[in-house]
Write a protein that holds these residues in place. Sequence first.
Motif, PDB file in Angstrom:
ATOM      1  N   ALA A 155       0.831  -1.203   0.000  1.00 41.69           N
ATOM      2  CA  ALA A 155       0.000   0.000   0.000  1.00 41.69           C
ATOM      3  C   ALA A 155       0.863   1.250   0.000  1.00 41.69           C
ATOM      4  CB  ALA A 155      -0.936  -0.011   1.209  1.00 41.69           C
ATOM      5  N   GLU A 156       1.927   1.243   0.775  1.00 40.42           N
ATOM      6  CA  GLU A 156       2.829   2.397   0.834  1.00 40.42           C
ATOM      7  C   GLU A 156       3.572   2.573  -0.487  1.00 40.42           C
ATOM      8  OE1 GLU A 156       4.603   5.708   2.763  1.00 40.42           O
ATOM      9  OE2 GLU A 156       2.774   4.560   3.023  1.00 40.42           O
ATOM     10  N   GLU A 157       4.014   1.471  -1.086  1.00 44.85           N
ATOM     11  CA  GLU A 157       4.701   1.547  -2.377  1.00 44.85           C
ATOM     12  C   GLU A 157       3.770   2.128  -3.438  1.00 44.85           C
ATOM     13  OE1 GLU A 157       7.689  -1.243  -4.687  1.00 44.85           O
ATOM     14  OE2 GLU A 157       5.688  -2.147  -4.559  1.00 44.85           O
ATOM     15  N   ARG A 158       2.527   1.697  -3.446  1.00 47.44           N
ATOM     16  CA  ARG A 158       1.540   2.205  -4.405  1.00 47.44           C
ATOM     17  C   ARG A 158       1.327   3.705  -4.191  1.00 47.44           C
ATOM     18  NH1 ARG A 158      -0.753  -0.006  -8.732  1.00 47.44           N
ATOM     19  NH2 ARG A 158      -2.767   0.823  -9.255  1.00 47.44           N
ATOM     20  N   ARG A 159       1.215   4.108  -2.916  1.00 46.52           N
ATOM     21  CA  ARG A 159       1.021   5.525  -2.607  1.00 46.52           C
ATOM     22  C   ARG A 159       2.193   6.350  -3.131  1.00 46.52           C
ATOM     23  NH1 ARG A 159       2.295   9.517   0.764  1.00 46.52           N
ATOM     24  NH2 ARG A 159       3.797   8.330   1.960  1.00 46.52           N
ATOM     25  N   GLU A 160       3.403   5.911  -2.884  1.00 48.07           N
ATOM     26  CA  GLU A 160       4.589   6.651  -3.346  1.00 48.07           C
ATOM     27  C   GLU A 160       4.677   6.651  -4.865  1.00 48.07           C
ATOM     28  OE1 GLU A 160       6.260   8.631  -1.645  1.00 48.07           O
ATOM     29  OE2 GLU A 160       5.832   7.984   0.398  1.00 48.07           O
ATOM     30  N   CYS A 161       4.310   5.547  -5.491  1.00 44.68           N
ATOM     31  CA  CYS A 161       4.320   5.457  -6.950  1.00 44.68           C
ATOM     32  C   CYS A 161       3.366   6.484  -7.556  1.00 44.68           C
ATOM     33  CB  CYS A 161       3.941   4.050  -7.379  1.00 44.68           C
ATOM     34  SG  CYS A 161       3.838   3.831  -9.166  1.00 44.68           S
ATOM     35  N   ILE A 162       2.160   6.568  -7.029  1.00 48.46           N
ATOM     36  CA  ILE A 162       1.175   7.515  -7.550  1.00 48.46           C
ATOM     37  C   ILE A 162       1.603   8.946  -7.259  1.00 48.46           C
ATOM     38  CG2 ILE A 162      -1.231   8.279  -7.411  1.00 48.46           C
ATOM     39  CD1 ILE A 162      -0.766   5.565  -8.906  1.00 48.46           C
TER      40      ILE A 162
ATOM     41  N   ILE B 223      13.378  12.926  -9.334  1.00 48.41           N
ATOM     42  CA  ILE B 223      12.887  11.553  -9.488  1.00 48.41           C
ATOM     43  C   ILE B 223      13.830  10.586  -8.785  1.00 48.41           C
ATOM     44  CG2 ILE B 223      12.505   9.678 -11.143  1.00 48.41           C
ATOM     45  CD1 ILE B 223      11.493  11.840 -13.107  1.00 48.41           C
ATOM     46  N   LEU B 224      15.135  10.784  -8.990  1.00 46.65           N
ATOM     47  CA  LEU B 224      16.110   9.885  -8.373  1.00 46.65           C
ATOM     48  C   LEU B 224      16.080   9.945  -6.850  1.00 46.65           C
ATOM     49  CD1 LEU B 224      19.134  10.394 -10.795  1.00 46.65           C
ATOM     50  CD2 LEU B 224      17.566   8.430 -10.671  1.00 46.65           C
ATOM     51  N   LYS B 225      15.625  11.068  -6.293  1.00 47.59           N
ATOM     52  CA  LYS B 225      15.553  11.226  -4.839  1.00 47.59           C
ATOM     53  C   LYS B 225      14.158  10.956  -4.282  1.00 47.59           C
ATOM     54  CE  LYS B 225      19.307  14.500  -4.872  1.00 47.59           C
ATOM     55  NZ  LYS B 225      19.685  15.904  -4.876  1.00 47.59           N
ATOM     56  N   HIS B 226      13.216  10.654  -5.161  1.00 47.51           N
ATOM     57  CA  HIS B 226      11.841  10.438  -4.713  1.00 47.51           C
ATOM     58  C   HIS B 226      11.752   9.147  -3.891  1.00 47.51           C
ATOM     59  CE1 HIS B 226       7.533   9.639  -4.875  1.00 47.51           C
ATOM     60  NE2 HIS B 226       7.406  10.938  -5.100  1.00 47.51           N
ATOM     61  N   PRO B 227      10.925   9.146  -2.842  1.00 48.55           N
ATOM     62  CA  PRO B 227      10.786   7.946  -2.001  1.00 48.55           C
ATOM     63  C   PRO B 227      10.415   6.674  -2.766  1.00 48.55           C
ATOM     64  CG  PRO B 227       9.758   9.811  -0.916  1.00 48.55           C
ATOM     65  CD  PRO B 227      10.162  10.272  -2.296  1.00 48.55           C
ATOM     66  N   PHE B 228       9.668   6.788  -3.850  1.00 50.37           N
ATOM     67  CA  PHE B 228       9.333   5.588  -4.618  1.00 50.37           C
ATOM     68  C   PHE B 228      10.588   4.957  -5.213  1.00 50.37           C
ATOM     69  CE2 PHE B 228       8.137   3.464  -8.643  1.00 50.37           C
ATOM     70  CZ  PHE B 228       7.381   2.434  -8.098  1.00 50.37           C
ATOM     71  N   ILE B 229      11.527   5.775  -5.646  1.00 61.76           N
ATOM     72  CA  ILE B 229      12.764   5.278  -6.243  1.00 61.76           C
ATOM     73  C   ILE B 229      13.751   4.842  -5.168  1.00 61.76           C
ATOM     74  CG2 ILE B 229      14.744   5.889  -7.716  1.00 61.76           C
ATOM     75  CD1 ILE B 229      12.006   5.597  -9.214  1.00 61.76           C
TER      76      ILE B 229
ATOM     77  N   LEU C 170      10.591   2.229   3.187  1.00 61.78           N
ATOM     78  CA  LEU C 170      10.802   0.897   3.753  1.00 61.78           C
ATOM     79  C   LEU C 170      11.562   0.951   5.072  1.00 61.78           C
ATOM     80  CD1 LEU C 170      11.698  -1.158   0.552  1.00 61.78           C
ATOM     81  CD2 LEU C 170       9.538  -1.121   1.800  1.00 61.78           C
ATOM     82  N   ASN C 171      12.355   2.009   5.263  1.00 59.83           N
ATOM     83  CA  ASN C 171      13.127   2.171   6.493  1.00 59.83           C
ATOM     84  C   ASN C 171      12.277   2.668   7.649  1.00 59.83           C
ATOM     85  OD1 ASN C 171      15.408   1.456   5.047  1.00 59.83           O
ATOM     86  ND2 ASN C 171      15.839   3.571   4.489  1.00 59.83           N
ATOM     87  N   ASN C 172      11.067   3.044   7.353  1.00 55.54           N
ATOM     88  CA  ASN C 172      10.201   3.648   8.357  1.00 55.54           C
ATOM     89  C   ASN C 172       9.137   2.640   8.781  1.00 55.54           C
ATOM     90  OD1 ASN C 172       8.850   5.367  10.010  1.00 55.54           O
ATOM     91  ND2 ASN C 172       8.070   6.688   8.382  1.00 55.54           N
ATOM     92  N   THR C 173       9.497   1.718   9.651  1.00 57.18           N
ATOM     93  CA  THR C 173       8.561   0.668  10.058  1.00 57.18           C
ATOM     94  C   THR C 173       7.544   1.147  11.073  1.00 57.18           C
ATOM     95  OG1 THR C 173      10.113  -0.061  11.748  1.00 57.18           O
ATOM     96  CG2 THR C 173      10.179  -1.201   9.609  1.00 57.18           C
ATOM     97  N   SER C 174       7.818   2.256  11.747  1.00 56.11           N
ATOM     98  CA  SER C 174       6.885   2.718  12.775  1.00 56.11           C
ATOM     99  C   SER C 174       5.714   3.489  12.190  1.00 56.11           C
ATOM    100  CB  SER C 174       7.618   3.591  13.796  1.00 56.11           C
ATOM    101  OG  SER C 174       8.121   4.739  13.153  1.00 56.11           O
ATOM    102  N   ASN C 175       5.859   4.000  10.957  1.00 54.59           N
ATOM    103  CA  ASN C 175       4.792   4.806  10.373  1.00 54.59           C
ATOM    104  C   ASN C 175       4.629   4.439   8.910  1.00 54.59           C
ATOM    105  OD1 ASN C 175       2.965   6.718   9.557  1.00 54.59           O
ATOM    106  ND2 ASN C 175       4.341   8.445   9.798  1.00 54.59           N
ATOM    107  N   LEU C 176       3.734   3.526   8.635  1.00 54.99           N
ATOM    108  CA  LEU C 176       3.530   3.092   7.257  1.00 54.99           C
ATOM    109  C   LEU C 176       2.522   3.938   6.518  1.00 54.99           C
ATOM    110  CD1 LEU C 176       3.574  -0.758   7.728  1.00 54.99           C
ATOM    111  CD2 LEU C 176       5.377   0.696   6.834  1.00 54.99           C
ATOM    112  N   SER C 177       1.935   4.922   7.160  1.00 54.29           N
ATOM    113  CA  SER C 177       0.918   5.729   6.482  1.00 54.29           C
ATOM    114  C   SER C 177       1.490   6.952   5.796  1.00 54.29           C
ATOM    115  CB  SER C 177      -0.160   6.166   7.483  1.00 54.29           C
ATOM    116  OG  SER C 177       0.439   6.991   8.467  1.00 54.29           O
TER     117      SER C 177
END
Length: 187
Positions: A115-122, A142-148, A153-160
């Motif tokens: 779900a988080e990957e999809r959110r970052e992708c969009i 783009i190269l610095k965007h969280p999706f890339i 993934l490093n943020n396990t405490s806050n997946l939203s």
Amino acid sequence: MLGLPFSEAIDIWSLGCVMANLVLCVALFPGNSEYEALRVITDLLGPPPAHLLKIGKNTRVFYKKVDNQWQLKTPEEYYQLSRESERSDYWSYTGVFSLDEAKAMRLEKNNPREAEERRECIELLKAMLQWDEKDRITPGGILKHPFITKSYLNNTSNLSGPSRNEPQATTSRSQMEAATETVDKLV
């Protein structure tokens, strides 16, 4: 289509269209003519900013002024004045009504990472598909965007959403420069 000057930022738009096709499995902006494509783009992204319409060489081909505001011509108005024949299959469209709605498409249940990957992708797609090239994300952005970078993934405490230390996805060069400065300070 609007007759605006363009630069290499048009390549980011094109990349966004290709990426959307891969992610959503549909052509994001189908159309049998420039007018039809412009209608679909406007339906998905909203109208172009007035300052772009003001300088577009072809604006009056597709738009009219109503109460001092630009308005996309109706199909009847456009096809009456153009040499193109009207196409009735315009709305054999993608079914994507907003990019934000696409965040929820085909999500795996019980998989917050997907779900988080999809959110970052969009969010990256939205940054690529900005009307104004000055607001569009840059190649460096783009190269610095969280999706890339997969920094979410490093943020396990806050997946939203992004952590407080993580810069938000940005679209404009000035916003990206500010985010880069923040990252540089953290590193």
